[in-house]
Design a protein around this motif. Structure first.
Motif, short mmCIF file in Angstrom:
data_model
loop_
_atom_site.label_atom_id
_atom_site.label_comp_id
_atom_site.label_asym_id
_atom_site.label_seq_id
_atom_site.Cartn_x
_atom_site.Cartn_y
_atom_site.Cartn_z
N GLY A 158 0.92 -1.15 -0.02
CA GLY A 158 -0.12 0.12 0.12
C GLY A 158 0.76 1.36 0.03
O GLY A 158 1.63 1.51 -0.81
N ASN A 159 0.77 2.16 0.98
CA ASN A 159 1.43 3.33 1.10
C ASN A 159 2.48 3.41 2.15
O ASN A 159 2.94 4.34 2.58
CB ASN A 159 0.51 4.32 1.72
CG ASN A 159 0.80 5.79 1.56
OD1 ASN A 159 1.01 6.59 2.47
ND2 ASN A 159 1.45 6.32 0.35
N SER A 160 2.96 2.21 2.55
CA SER A 160 3.77 2.01 3.77
C SER A 160 5.25 1.71 3.66
O SER A 160 5.55 0.56 3.00
CB SER A 160 3.06 0.91 4.64
OG SER A 160 4.00 0.57 5.70
N GLY A 161 6.17 2.77 3.77
CA GLY A 161 7.45 2.51 3.58
C GLY A 161 7.99 1.75 4.69
O GLY A 161 9.09 1.09 4.19
N THR A 162 7.63 1.93 5.49
CA THR A 162 8.13 1.10 6.81
C THR A 162 7.94 -0.52 6.63
O THR A 162 8.84 -1.18 6.62
CB THR A 162 7.12 1.26 8.23
OG1 THR A 162 7.71 2.51 8.40
CG2 THR A 162 8.10 0.29 9.39
N THR A 163 6.87 -0.89 5.82
CA THR A 163 6.54 -2.21 5.88
C THR A 163 7.55 -2.75 4.55
O THR A 163 8.22 -3.81 4.58
CB THR A 163 5.22 -2.28 5.13
OG1 THR A 163 4.04 -1.81 6.20
CG2 THR A 163 4.58 -4.02 4.82
N THR A 164 7.74 -1.83 3.65
CA THR A 164 8.43 -2.20 2.56
C THR A 164 9.95 -2.41 2.80
O THR A 164 10.65 -3.54 2.55
CB THR A 164 8.55 -0.97 1.46
OG1 THR A 164 7.27 -0.67 1.03
CG2 THR A 164 9.02 -1.47 0.04
N ARG A 165 10.60 -1.39 3.41
CA ARG A 165 11.97 -1.47 3.84
C ARG A 165 12.18 -2.47 4.91
O ARG A 165 13.12 -3.19 4.63
CB ARG A 165 12.49 0.00 4.28
CG ARG A 165 12.20 0.90 3.03
CD ARG A 165 12.96 2.41 3.36
NE ARG A 165 12.86 3.11 2.18
CZ ARG A 165 12.25 4.39 2.33
NH1 ARG A 165 11.60 4.69 3.17
NH2 ARG A 165 12.29 5.07 1.06
N LEU A 166 11.44 -2.65 6.02
CA LEU A 166 11.77 -3.40 7.13
C LEU A 166 11.74 -5.12 6.59
O LEU A 166 12.29 -5.94 6.78
CB LEU A 166 11.01 -3.41 8.36
CG LEU A 166 11.59 -2.43 9.27
CD1 LEU A 166 11.73 -1.01 8.89
CD2 LEU A 166 10.83 -2.25 10.48
N MET A 167 10.68 -5.02 5.84
CA MET A 167 10.07 -6.58 5.04
C MET A 167 11.45 -6.81 4.47
O MET A 167 11.67 -8.14 4.20
CB MET A 167 8.79 -6.66 4.40
CG MET A 167 8.38 -7.80 4.31
SD MET A 167 6.69 -7.77 3.94
CE MET A 167 6.31 -6.85 2.51
N MET A 168 12.02 -6.09 3.31
CA MET A 168 13.14 -6.22 2.63
C MET A 168 14.41 -6.94 3.53
O MET A 168 14.91 -8.02 3.01
CB MET A 168 13.70 -5.00 2.02
CG MET A 168 13.01 -4.55 0.82
SD MET A 168 13.59 -2.81 0.24
CE MET A 168 15.09 -3.29 -0.45
N GLY A 169 14.40 -6.54 4.78
CA GLY A 169 15.61 -7.02 5.38
C GLY A 169 15.12 -8.65 5.89
O GLY A 169 15.89 -9.39 5.83
N ILE A 170 13.95 -8.73 6.15
CA ILE A 170 13.40 -10.20 6.61
C ILE A 170 13.38 -11.04 5.37
O ILE A 170 14.01 -12.22 5.36
CB ILE A 170 12.03 -10.03 7.09
CG1 ILE A 170 12.20 -9.10 8.32
CG2 ILE A 170 11.46 -11.32 7.37
CD1 ILE A 170 10.76 -8.76 8.84
N LEU A 171 13.01 -10.61 4.20
CA LEU A 171 12.92 -11.52 3.10
C LEU A 171 14.37 -11.76 2.57
O LEU A 171 14.33 -12.60 2.14
CB LEU A 171 11.99 -10.72 1.84
CG LEU A 171 10.74 -10.58 2.32
CD1 LEU A 171 9.92 -9.79 1.32
CD2 LEU A 171 9.83 -11.78 2.66
N ALA A 172 15.27 -10.75 2.47
CA ALA A 172 16.48 -11.06 2.09
C ALA A 172 17.20 -12.65 2.50
O ALA A 172 18.04 -13.14 1.65
CB ALA A 172 17.58 -9.98 2.44
N GLY A 173 16.82 -12.82 3.81
CA GLY A 173 17.49 -14.05 4.17
C GLY A 173 16.65 -15.45 4.11
O GLY A 173 16.91 -16.13 4.68
#
Length: 431
Positions: A92-107
């Protein structure tokens, strides 16, 4: 709530309200609960659109999340328990969701895709993509991972010491969350100024060891999160709108209950004190890992000030309403070192200056902030817009409380992102 609202001056604001739960903490509570083993209960969760985007994304990864009135229950199965989503993860409109989730999904041990709305598609993601790639992450995206959509193929990661060029809790959090997935290696993030530390505090609540000094945070890979119960304090960024309202509307006295006063977030309180506001902070017994207080604000005689340097990361989200506050202070207020405003939901430097100018403010943009001259009578009698930015929308609604003539606020629905009950609370205080 209709999308266009006609808003008029009020004679005073008085009463007691409890602002919604903190947006940053609500996001993290769901994410960390999903990463943990066991059941996490979250009280006072913010039921705003951004936080519900986080819930939706983790449900798509197989996490059971139950939402009742004021209570969210997350059934975590550990990081290994996350499943490859069959759908695109829409933030949606959530930068926090995007960026923190990137760190989780990377591994993670699967492939995933992230997409968001038009605003997210304009926001810079390379500030997270770059350090994650240094850790070994495989991330593809528009303009080489600068913008969404993003595709992430989870892989083995290595620990790094990252010198971040910006003080950003989202960058720091993404790297630390990736660092937890390394093989017993240390990951450190060092910032030019200390950004908000909700991630560090909450990771400790979930049983993770985090080491900190003045500008750095370090985690060791291989640590497991253990489920816990979280109470989300009131969001000081939401409280800021009513703190400013209480200071600038005549004959006003507002008590805000159970507001989070994390020292990395209290820049708005520092500015109010610097400008001479009549404010009292009443600490409450901590219900959580975050400090909480009741805050009393009264109509105040204000003076201009300069806001810069280490103070900026502590109030970056409050600058739109601080600009409004400055219009009612005697003398000049200078805001600088705030170029981060250009990459928020809107370019908040241009948007704040443009919208406040429409209603009579004496304000000009600079490369990294703005200059406001007060005390200025705000005329109103204009059509203004949130431009899809919740904080711009709320700032303009508070401005309408002191304009000579009514204003017409367009795109008011954006306010629901972080404060669904905003107009209800404003009405409750209006006398």
């Amino acid at each position: 709530m209709t999308d266009v609202l006609k808003l008029s001056k009020v004679t005073s604001l008085a009463g007691t309200i409890e602002v919604p739960g903190d947006k940053s903490i609500s996001h993290r509570a769901v994410m960390f609960g999903a990463m943990a083993n066991g059941k996490t209960e979250i009280k006072n969760f913010l039921m705003g659109a951004d936080c519900l985007s986080t819930v939706s994304c983790f449900r798509k990864m197989g996490v059971s999340i139950d939402i009742q009135e004021g209570l969210v229950t997350v059934e975590g199965k550990g990081l290994e328990g996350l499943k490859e989503p069959s759908e695109i993860l829409d933030v949606g409109n959530s930068g926090t969701t995007t960026r923190l989730m990137m760190g989780i999904l990377a591994g993670a041990n699967f492939h995933s895709c992230i997409i968001g709305d038009e605003s997210i598609a304009r926001r810079p993601m390379s500030r997270v993509t770059k350090p994650l790639r240094m850790m070994g992450a495989k991330i593809d995206g528009r303009e080489d991972g600068q913008y969404t959509p993003l595709a992430i193929r989870g892989t083995s990661l290595k620990g790094i010491h990252y010198e971040s060029p910006v003080a950003s809790a989202q960058v720091k959090s993404a790297v630390l969350l990736a660092g937890l997935q390394t093989n017993l290696e240390e990951t450190t993030v060092t910032e030019p100024h200390k950004s908000r530390d909700h991630t560090e505090r909450m990771l400790r609540a979930f049983g993770v060891e985090v080491n900190e000094d003045e500008r750095s945070a370090t985690v060791k890979g291989g640590q497991r999160l253990k489920a816990t119960n979280i109470f989300v304090p009131g969001d000081i960024s939401s409280a800021a709108f009513f703190l400013v309202a209480g200071a600038i509307v005549p004959n006003s006295e507002i008590l805000l209950k159970n507001v989070g006063i994390n020292p990395t977030r209290t820049g708005i309180l520092d500015v109010l004190k610097m400008m001479g506001a009549t404010i009292e902070i009443i600490p409450q017994q901590d219900q959580t890992f975050e400090p909480i207080a009741d805050i009393l604000i009264k109509t105040s005689t204000l003076k201009g000030t300069t806001i810069s340097g280490d103070l900026i990361p502590k109030l970056i989200d409050e600058i739109p309403v601080i600009a409004l506050l400055a219009t009612q202070a005697e003398g000049e207020t200078i805001i600088k070192d705030a170029s981060e405003l250009k990459v928020k939901e809107t370019n908040r430097i241009d948007t704040v200056v443009g919208e406040l100018s429409k209603i009579g403010a004496t304000i000009k943009a600079t490369d990294d902030g703005m200059v406001i001259t007060g005390k200025t009578k705000l005329t109103g009698n204009a059509a203004v817009s949130s431009h899809g930015d919740h904080r711009i929308g709320m700032m303009l609604a508070i401005a309408s409380c002191i304009t000579d003539e009514p204003i017409e606020l367009h795109d008011s629905n954006a306010i629901g992102v972080s404060y669904p009950s905003f107009f209800e609370h404003l009405s409750l205080l209006t006398k």
